[in-house]
Design a protein around this motif. Sequence first.
Motif, mmCIF file in Angstrom:
data_model
loop_
_atom_site.group_PDB
_atom_site.id
_atom_site.type_symbol
_atom_site.label_atom_id
_atom_site.label_comp_id
_atom_site.label_asym_id
_atom_site.label_seq_id
_atom_site.Cartn_x
_atom_site.Cartn_y
_atom_site.Cartn_z
ATOM 1 N N VAL A 300 0.829 -1.209 0.000
ATOM 2 C CA VAL A 300 0.000 0.000 0.000
ATOM 3 C C VAL A 300 0.862 1.257 0.000
ATOM 4 O O VAL A 300 0.441 2.304 -0.464
ATOM 5 N N GLN A 301 2.071 1.163 0.536
ATOM 6 C CA GLN A 301 3.096 2.231 0.540
ATOM 7 C C GLN A 301 2.829 3.355 1.545
ATOM 8 O O GLN A 301 3.753 3.861 2.156
ATOM 9 N N SER A 302 1.563 3.755 1.705
ATOM 10 C CA SER A 302 1.251 4.827 2.658
ATOM 11 C C SER A 302 -0.226 4.735 3.040
ATOM 12 O O SER A 302 -1.046 4.242 2.247
ATOM 13 N N GLY A 303 -0.544 5.242 4.240
ATOM 14 C CA GLY A 303 -1.947 5.251 4.661
ATOM 15 C C GLY A 303 -2.606 6.603 4.467
ATOM 16 O O GLY A 303 -3.757 6.788 4.839
ATOM 17 N N SER A 304 -1.875 7.547 3.886
ATOM 18 C CA SER A 304 -2.412 8.898 3.731
ATOM 19 C C SER A 304 -2.921 9.117 2.312
ATOM 20 O O SER A 304 -2.180 8.916 1.337
ATOM 21 N N ASN A 305 -4.156 9.590 2.196
ATOM 22 C CA ASN A 305 -4.716 9.855 0.862
ATOM 23 C C ASN A 305 -3.892 10.867 0.081
ATOM 24 O O ASN A 305 -3.708 10.740 -1.129
ATOM 25 N N ARG A 306 -3.394 11.870 0.794
ATOM 26 C CA ARG A 306 -2.611 12.916 0.127
ATOM 27 C C ARG A 306 -1.338 12.300 -0.482
ATOM 28 O O ARG A 306 -1.001 12.538 -1.643
ATOM 29 N N ILE A 307 -0.657 11.473 0.304
ATOM 30 C CA ILE A 307 0.586 10.859 -0.183
ATOM 31 C C ILE A 307 0.285 9.827 -1.274
ATOM 32 O O ILE A 307 0.999 9.755 -2.289
ATOM 33 N N LEU A 308 -0.778 9.058 -1.097
ATOM 34 C CA LEU A 308 -1.133 8.063 -2.127
ATOM 35 C C LEU A 308 -1.313 8.757 -3.474
ATOM 36 O O LEU A 308 -0.892 8.256 -4.519
ATOM 37 N N LYS A 309 -1.903 9.939 -3.436
ATOM 38 C CA LYS A 309 -2.125 10.701 -4.661
ATOM 39 C C LYS A 309 -0.790 11.134 -5.269
ATOM 40 O O LYS A 309 -0.546 10.961 -6.474
ATOM 41 N N MET A 311 1.921 9.736 -4.911
ATOM 42 C CA MET A 311 2.621 8.526 -5.361
ATOM 43 C C MET A 311 2.033 7.958 -6.656
ATOM 44 O O MET A 311 2.546 6.984 -7.195
ATOM 45 N N ASN A 312 0.889 8.551 -7.082
ATOM 46 C CA ASN A 312 0.145 8.011 -8.221
ATOM 47 C C ASN A 312 -0.323 6.576 -7.979
ATOM 48 O O ASN A 312 -0.392 5.766 -8.902
ATOM 49 N N ARG A 313 -0.619 6.275 -6.741
ATOM 50 C CA ARG A 313 -1.286 5.005 -6.441
ATOM 51 C C ARG A 313 -2.768 5.315 -6.673
ATOM 52 O O ARG A 313 -3.313 6.221 -6.040
ATOM 53 N N LEU A 314 -3.404 4.577 -7.563
ATOM 54 C CA LEU A 314 -4.718 5.018 -8.032
ATOM 55 C C LEU A 314 -5.871 4.499 -7.170
ATOM 56 O O LEU A 314 -6.870 4.000 -7.669
ATOM 57 N N HIS A 315 -5.702 4.578 -5.855
ATOM 58 C CA HIS A 315 -6.804 4.231 -4.961
ATOM 59 C C HIS A 315 -6.661 5.068 -3.692
ATOM 60 O O HIS A 315 -5.591 5.586 -3.400
ATOM 61 N N THR A 316 -7.757 5.169 -2.959
ATOM 62 C CA THR A 316 -7.709 5.893 -1.686
ATOM 63 C C THR A 316 -7.542 4.903 -0.539
ATOM 64 O O THR A 316 -7.696 3.685 -0.722
ATOM 65 N N ARG A 317 -7.306 5.473 0.633
ATOM 66 C CA ARG A 317 -7.260 4.687 1.868
ATOM 67 C C ARG A 317 -8.590 3.941 2.064
ATOM 68 O O ARG A 317 -8.600 2.756 2.388
ATOM 69 N N GLU A 318 -9.694 4.628 1.795
ATOM 70 C CA GLU A 318 -11.015 4.021 2.006
ATOM 71 C C GLU A 318 -11.230 2.852 1.032
ATOM 72 O O GLU A 318 -11.774 1.808 1.403
ATOM 73 N N GLU A 319 -10.811 3.043 -0.210
ATOM 74 C CA GLU A 319 -10.956 1.942 -1.183
ATOM 75 C C GLU A 319 -10.093 0.741 -0.780
ATOM 76 O O GLU A 319 -10.489 -0.414 -0.965
ATOM 77 N N TYR A 320 -8.941 1.037 -0.241
ATOM 78 C CA TYR A 320 -8.069 -0.050 0.227
ATOM 79 C C TYR A 320 -8.757 -0.815 1.362
ATOM 80 O O TYR A 320 -8.780 -2.047 1.372
ATOM 81 N N PHE A 321 -9.344 -0.075 2.308
ATOM 82 C CA PHE A 321 -10.061 -0.733 3.416
ATOM 83 C C PHE A 321 -11.197 -1.603 2.873
ATOM 84 O O PHE A 321 -11.442 -2.697 3.381
#
Length: 481
Positions: A300-309, A311-321
């Motif tokens: 997942v690399q990070s639990g923060s939506n801001r950082i996920l963005k 990182m260009n990880r194309l999902h949010t924390r909520e979607e991961y949950f």
Amino acid sequence: MEKTIDESVQGTALSVENKASNDRKLYIESYGCQMNFSDSEIVASILAKEGFNTTNVLAEADLVLVNTCSIREKAEMTVRKRLEKFNALKKDRPQMKVGVLGCMAERLKHKFLEEEQIVDMVVGPDAYKDLPNLVQEIDEGHNAVNVILSKDETYGDIAPVRLNSNGVTAFVSITRGCDNMCTFCVVPFTRGRERSRDPQSIIEEVNDLWDKGFKEITLLGQNVDSYLWYGGGLKKDFRNASEMQKATAVNFSQLLEKVALAQPRMRIRFSTSNPQDMTLDVIRTMARYENICKSIHLPVQSGSNRILKFMNRLHTREEYFHLIDNIKAILPDCAISQDMIAGFPSETEDDHKDTLSLMEYVKYDYGFMFAYSERPGTLAERKLEDDIPEETKKRRLGEIIALQRRHCQERTEQHVGQIQEVLIEGTSKKSDQHWMGRNSQNTVAVFPKENYKIGDFVKVRMNSCTSATLIGEAIGYSKNN
Ligand code: SAH
Ligand code: F3S
């Protein structure tokens, strides 16, 4: 059993006895991801046909190959030190040639020959079939380079030589390259576009491994969930191409099912899954087949939506949950593991806390955790400042590792008291009176050897544990044996 930064910097020399007629010695050392180890088996296979027998005695090598990793700066530094050592050895053994393979070869290309002059040959991950020509060139006294990336090379037609194998578990690669473009990651640049291997050749390799006595395979790809095979050649052969393609396409859950059915007693694992691409179908297929191991590596690399963005990880924390909830509902016994990066550019204490709280939610069985390392050419390097001080990165990484250690302990303890199937892989490192194997969740178990042997599927009663190892006793063969 969490592994940290150093997993990619421990080189491993691999060797296998080969045809008696082979008279030149190849020493091959691999760094980094499982794919590199798998690629080294392809390289050994290609060079076996050229008369090279592998050795793990460096002093007798005619050709030294280093299959390299670029994922973090530290991995590259380790490889450089090894290359310097090999170069020094050449003074006593002038006939010895040194080649660099893999991601560093692709990233640094001609630089190795022009600026650094420490190797004779530079070969990128898609150019291994050219090795016979390249070796001939260095035999004739020239340097040799091929770093051309390919859109379709999968090495599907090469039967890998299994190096330093335990004879029980093996890797089977199913995709190469990655199209995801996570902003921190060098892989899309060093391994090129994503492509999938013909399912038929995958099944044939799995069948062949079973016939040779292997009992467990791991399907490998940077992003296995995006596996997609269109049935090759249909486009030009059929007028209604897209319809035909749809009808015959094979996605990852279908591939998984095909492999599970082809060898119902073979254990099947896969790595790595990307949250944005993993489908419910895959989870349901895992539930349907007992021989698909209940373990998902889901970085997942990070639990923060801001950082996920960023990182260009194309999902949010909520979607991961949501995905985690689905896995836990459909596969209650499934292990989940992570990769995590501490100190990505602009990461605040709140972002870091989001990572810790995400970990508390999932309670991963184990993980691979890293401090952010800026990689030349990546989007993060070009657009974001590497602004988190090293000591902050280290402190945050330490907190992530400590939390993971606690979760790992809790997860391991959950197996105690159960009777589980374990596949014996070898002798325990700590005691030659004990076997070592893994349960379906990939947790290591050790137990007295009695009359069991390597490759047996055994029912083990788990009596106690350390933080990452189950300690038990065998109570008979499992029905798979
Ligand atoms: N999808 C791939 C990921 C390869 S890289 C797979 O097959 O596993 C493995 C892990 O290295 C990533 O998940 C990430 O956590 C870490 N990583 C990649 N680039 C990094 C960087 N620049 N700095 C720190 N860690 C990095
Ligand atoms: Fe790298 Fe992201 Fe692909 S971590 S390998 S770009 S899924």
